[in-house]
Design a protein around this motif. Structure first.
Motif, PDB file in Angstrom:
ATOM      1  N   LEU A   6       0.838  -1.195   0.000  1.00  0.00           N
ATOM      2  CA  LEU A   6       0.000   0.000   0.000  1.00  0.00           C
ATOM      3  C   LEU A   6       0.877   1.250   0.000  1.00  0.00           C
ATOM      4  N   GLY A   7       0.351   2.304  -0.618  1.00  0.00           N
ATOM      5  CA  GLY A   7       1.072   3.574  -0.698  1.00  0.00           C
ATOM      6  C   GLY A   7       1.906   3.657  -1.951  1.00  0.00           C
ATOM      7  N   ARG A   8       1.589   4.596  -2.839  1.00  0.00           N
ATOM      8  CA  ARG A   8       2.306   4.676  -4.106  1.00  0.00           C
ATOM      9  C   ARG A   8       3.765   5.031  -3.910  1.00  0.00           C
ATOM     10  N   SER A   9       4.058   5.912  -2.960  1.00  0.00           N
ATOM     11  CA  SER A   9       5.439   6.332  -2.749  1.00  0.00           C
ATOM     12  C   SER A   9       6.157   5.474  -1.708  1.00  0.00           C
ATOM     13  N   THR A  10       5.453   5.078  -0.659  1.00  0.00           N
ATOM     14  CA  THR A  10       6.104   4.326   0.415  1.00  0.00           C
ATOM     15  C   THR A  10       6.199   2.840   0.131  1.00  0.00           C
ATOM     16  N   GLN A  11       5.269   2.289  -0.689  1.00  0.00           N
ATOM     17  CA  GLN A  11       5.270   0.846  -0.983  1.00  0.00           C
ATOM     18  C   GLN A  11       5.359   0.041   0.317  1.00  0.00           C
ATOM     19  N   SER A  12       4.450   0.318   1.233  1.00  0.00           N
ATOM     20  CA  SER A  12       4.486  -0.289   2.563  1.00  0.00           C
ATOM     21  C   SER A  12       3.902  -1.695   2.531  1.00  0.00           C
ATOM     22  N   ARG A  13       4.606  -2.621   3.173  1.00  0.00           N
ATOM     23  CA  ARG A  13       4.123  -3.997   3.294  1.00  0.00           C
ATOM     24  C   ARG A  13       3.124  -4.070   4.439  1.00  0.00           C
ATOM     25  N   VAL A  14       1.968  -4.652   4.141  1.00  0.00           N
ATOM     26  CA  VAL A  14       0.909  -4.821   5.130  1.00  0.00           C
ATOM     27  C   VAL A  14       0.525  -6.290   5.152  1.00  0.00           C
ATOM     28  N   MET A  15       0.397  -6.857   6.347  1.00  0.00           N
ATOM     29  CA  MET A  15       0.110  -8.275   6.498  1.00  0.00           C
ATOM     30  C   MET A  15      -1.198  -8.460   7.258  1.00  0.00           C
ATOM     31  N   ILE A  16      -2.095  -9.266   6.682  1.00  0.00           N
ATOM     32  CA  ILE A  16      -3.334  -9.660   7.350  1.00  0.00           C
ATOM     33  C   ILE A  16      -3.084 -11.017   7.996  1.00  0.00           C
ATOM     34  N   VAL A  17      -3.319 -11.123   9.304  1.00  0.00           N
ATOM     35  CA  VAL A  17      -2.996 -12.329  10.062  1.00  0.00           C
ATOM     36  C   VAL A  17      -4.268 -12.828  10.749  1.00  0.00           C
ATOM     37  N   TYR A  18      -4.532 -14.126  10.624  1.00  0.00           N
ATOM     38  CA  TYR A  18      -5.739 -14.713  11.218  1.00  0.00           C
ATOM     39  C   TYR A  18      -5.596 -16.231  11.250  1.00  0.00           C
ATOM     40  N   LEU A  19      -6.502 -16.883  11.960  1.00  0.00           N
ATOM     41  CA  LEU A  19      -6.591 -18.341  11.980  1.00  0.00           C
ATOM     42  C   LEU A  19      -7.654 -18.766  10.976  1.00  0.00           C
ATOM     43  N   CYS A  20      -7.257 -19.514   9.971  1.00  0.00           N
ATOM     44  CA  CYS A  20      -8.190 -19.844   8.901  1.00  0.00           C
ATOM     45  C   CYS A  20      -9.279 -20.809   9.350  1.00  0.00           C
ATOM     46  N   ASP A  21      -9.050 -21.568  10.436  1.00  0.00           N
ATOM     47  CA  ASP A  21     -10.071 -22.498  10.904  1.00  0.00           C
ATOM     48  C   ASP A  21     -10.973 -21.881  11.963  1.00  0.00           C
ATOM     49  N   VAL A  22     -10.774 -20.597  12.271  1.00  0.00           N
ATOM     50  CA  VAL A  22     -11.584 -19.923  13.282  1.00  0.00           C
ATOM     51  C   VAL A  22     -12.246 -18.668  12.717  1.00  0.00           C
ATOM     52  N   ALA A  23     -11.480 -17.787  12.092  1.00  0.00           N
ATOM     53  CA  ALA A  23     -12.017 -16.512  11.596  1.00  0.00           C
ATOM     54  C   ALA A  23     -13.008 -16.742  10.460  1.00  0.00           C
ATOM     55  N   VAL A  24     -14.017 -15.907  10.419  1.00  0.00           N
ATOM     56  CA  VAL A  24     -15.037 -16.006   9.374  1.00  0.00           C
ATOM     57  C   VAL A  24     -14.449 -15.512   8.050  1.00  0.00           C
ATOM     58  N   PRO A  25     -14.544 -16.281   6.977  1.00  0.00           N
ATOM     59  CA  PRO A  25     -13.983 -15.828   5.692  1.00  0.00           C
ATOM     60  C   PRO A  25     -14.539 -14.491   5.236  1.00  0.00           C
ATOM     61  N   ALA A  26     -15.817 -14.226   5.530  1.00  0.00           N
ATOM     62  CA  ALA A  26     -16.397 -12.940   5.124  1.00  0.00           C
ATOM     63  C   ALA A  26     -15.693 -11.773   5.812  1.00  0.00           C
ATOM     64  N   LEU A  27     -15.295 -11.960   7.072  1.00  0.00           N
ATOM     65  CA  LEU A  27     -14.573 -10.908   7.779  1.00  0.00           C
ATOM     66  C   LEU A  27     -13.206 -10.679   7.150  1.00  0.00           C
ATOM     67  N   VAL A  28     -12.500 -11.756   6.826  1.00  0.00           N
ATOM     68  CA  VAL A  28     -11.180 -11.625   6.202  1.00  0.00           C
ATOM     69  C   VAL A  28     -11.300 -10.926   4.852  1.00  0.00           C
ATOM     70  N   GLN A  29     -12.305 -11.294   4.078  1.00  0.00           N
ATOM     71  CA  GLN A  29     -12.499 -10.663   2.769  1.00  0.00           C
ATOM     72  C   GLN A  29     -12.837  -9.181   2.913  1.00  0.00           C
TER      73      GLN A  29
END
Length: 543
Positions: free
Chosen positions: A214-237
């Motif tokens: 994200l960020g055109r100039s900064t090119q910042s790395r952003v990580m989404i972290v969750y448990l795939c067997d617990v978190a609701v897929p709709a929330l992650v999306q």
């Protein structure tokens, strides 16, 4: 003829770059011409000939003083070039792992491009991570992210050598979230280090990460972290969708993302929780929430949240449940006092003196004798004075800031009372309210209460208890309508969810909290626990 096209694009980029200083053309046209030339270079594939790719990289990156371009011959026969930023790369490791092997390896001039590519990636270089790069845009980005770009004549692609030099402070306890009992680790400004801290707690294959830039100039790395067997897929999306919609010039800190992904940006109350503690992130991930980590930011974001999340501290889960419950209830009471304390006092003294005991009323009248300001003005002056001391204490060096806050509050408060500017009861009320606001575990939630307190004071000063009640009713309506990624802000109180009350206003024993919050509608609602039944009184004899 891809290298010829790249050379032409490089020449166009140089002309556009030189035209930036030409004031005869509009600034927008000059900037758009430069961006168009850059985009044309980025989409082209890395050619087999070094010449064209080298011209493009020299045009784009060669103007910076910290860009290092090193030409060499692989095995003394094949032309190659290294591009990297001297401030980001460990020179010793580059020499040992890349330069020396490339210069002293044995190559066959009869090798096909496929064989040469495999030899460079898997056989010649002695570094830990070597990947192929297909486009010029990827080549430019990897250099800007601190890696080394390698071009070898006759190969099918460019190469990324991961030799980025880690910089920043070491892992230490967060200054803003200290604990008496619990882990002392805190996030730092390195995304990889922060993710490793989370994985030290959650050693499960179900821990899933998704990366965005994200960020055109900064090119910042952003990580989404969750448990795939617990978190609701709709929330992650939904989290990923909101992050992908962030189209801004720079993302310097996770606070930028917090403001851009929340449901109601006009509300004073935070709808995204930020923390520097890995254990807090892990606890929320285990409940089915989603964490957002960002490179160069020590603060992780957690969604969704409720109002009760901002009144819970880490010690609530490291102390025994009776102590944790008492501290949590005390915190809720202090939050109410921090919100309505001065407003209630102003309403009573100004309009409803009959509610005070006679002896207290006489003391208040005697204390206010000679005060030139009404109670409302007196309260606002004291609140602004207290906030000024707090801000000064934060901005000054730590050793000086605490002294300024304490000495300023004692000396100036006493001087104001003796000078007849404010009354002693108002000083006591404002000081008590300030102490109550310090008990808020989250700064952003505490400052929302402080700002609302000023509004309630004004309503109480003009309308008395009626104004205070009207302000509280509006606040209750606003909180009831507020959402955090679709989750009601006051849940499990409104709407009422009985099963979630065990970890909201109170904290029940661990062996009773065997289910995840129903508020999040997680995939797996039951925690996998063992040996959680209470032991019989007295335990088992060891004799």
């Amino acid at each position: 003829m891809e290298h010829t096209s790249l050379k032409q694009r490089a020449a166009e980029y140089r002309r556009a770059l030189a035209a930036l200083s030409d004031t005869r053309q509009p600034a927008d046209l000059r900037r758009e011409a430069l961006h168009a030339a850059m985009n044309e270079i980025r989409v082209l594939p890395v050619p087999q000939e070094v010449e064209g790719a080298s011209e493009a990289l020299r045009a784009v990156l060669g103007g910076s003083a910290d860009t290092i371009i090193r030409s060499l011959a692989v095995g003394g026969l094949i032309r190659a070039e290294l591009f990297y930023l001297g401030t980001h790369v460990r020179e010793e490791e580059l020499t040992v792992g890349a330069v020396h092997p490339l210069l002293h390896c044995e190559v066959d001039p009869c090798w096909s491009p496929e064989e040469l590519t495999r030899a460079v990636q898997y056989g010649i270089l002695a570094t830990g991570s070597v990947d192929t790069v297909a486009t010029m845009g990827e080549m430019i980005d990897l250099v800007l992210h601190g890696n080394v770009a390698l071009l070898v004549d006759g190969t099918l692609a460019g190469f990324r050598i991961n030799l980025a030099s880690p910089s920043g402070r070491s892992v230490e306890e967060p200054k803003t979230e200290p604990v008496l009992r619990g882990p002392r680790e805190g996030f730092i400004e390195s995304l990889d280090t922060n993710l490793s801290l989370v994985r030290r707690y959650l050693r499960t294959p179900y821990l899933t990460t998704q990366e965005l830039i994200l960020g055109r100039s900064t090119q910042s790395r952003v990580m989404i972290v969750y448990l795939c067997d617990v978190a609701v897929p709709a929330l992650v999306q939904e989290v990923r969708r909101r992050l992908e919609e962030v189209k801004i010039e720079a993302v310097v800190d996770s606070a930028y993302l917090e403001e851009l992904i929340e449901d109601n940006p006009f509300s004073l109350f935070p709808q995204v929780q930020n923390t520097e503690r890995p254990d807090t992130v892990v606890a929320n991930i285990l409940e089915g929430r989603v964490a957002i980590l960002m490179d160069r930011s020590p603060s992780a974001l957690i969604v969704p949240v409720t109002a009760w999340s901002f009144l819970q501290a880490s010690e609530d889960y490291y102390e025994r449940y009776p102590i944790a419950t008492f501290l949590r209830l005390l915190r809720f009471a202090l939050a109410g006092l921090a919100l309505i304390g001065p407003a209630f006092w102003i309403a009573i003294v100004s309009y409803h003196q009959e509610l005070l005991p006679t002896s207290l009323l006489l003391s208040v009248v005697a204390a206010r004798e000679g005060i030139p300001f009404p109670v409302l003005v007196e309260g606002l002056l004291m609140e602004l004075f207290f906030e000024a001391l707090r801000e000064a204490g934060v901005r000054l060096p730590r050793a000086v800031g605490q002294a300024v806050s304490i000495v300023g509050a004692l000396v100036l408060g006493e001087a104001a009372v003796q000078a007849g500017i404010v009354s002693a009861p108002m000083v006591i009320v404002v000081a008590t309210t300030g102490i109550a606001s310090f008990a808020m575990p989250r700064f952003n939630f505490g400052i929302a209460l402080r700002l609302l307190r000023l509004g309630l004071m004004i309503l109480s000063g003009f309308l008395g208890m009626f104004g205070l009640l009207m302000g509280l009713l509006w606040l209750l309506y606003h909180l009831s309508a507020l959402r955090s990624f679709g989750v009601p802000y006051l849940q499990p109180i409104a709407p009422l969810t009985l099963s979630d009350l065990k970890d909201s206003l109170v904290r029940l024993p661990q062996w009773l909290m065997d289910r995840r919050p129903d508020t999040l509608h997680v995939l797996d609602r039951r925690r996998r626990r063992a040996n959680l039944r209470p032991r019989p009184p007295g335990g088992r004899s060891h004799q």
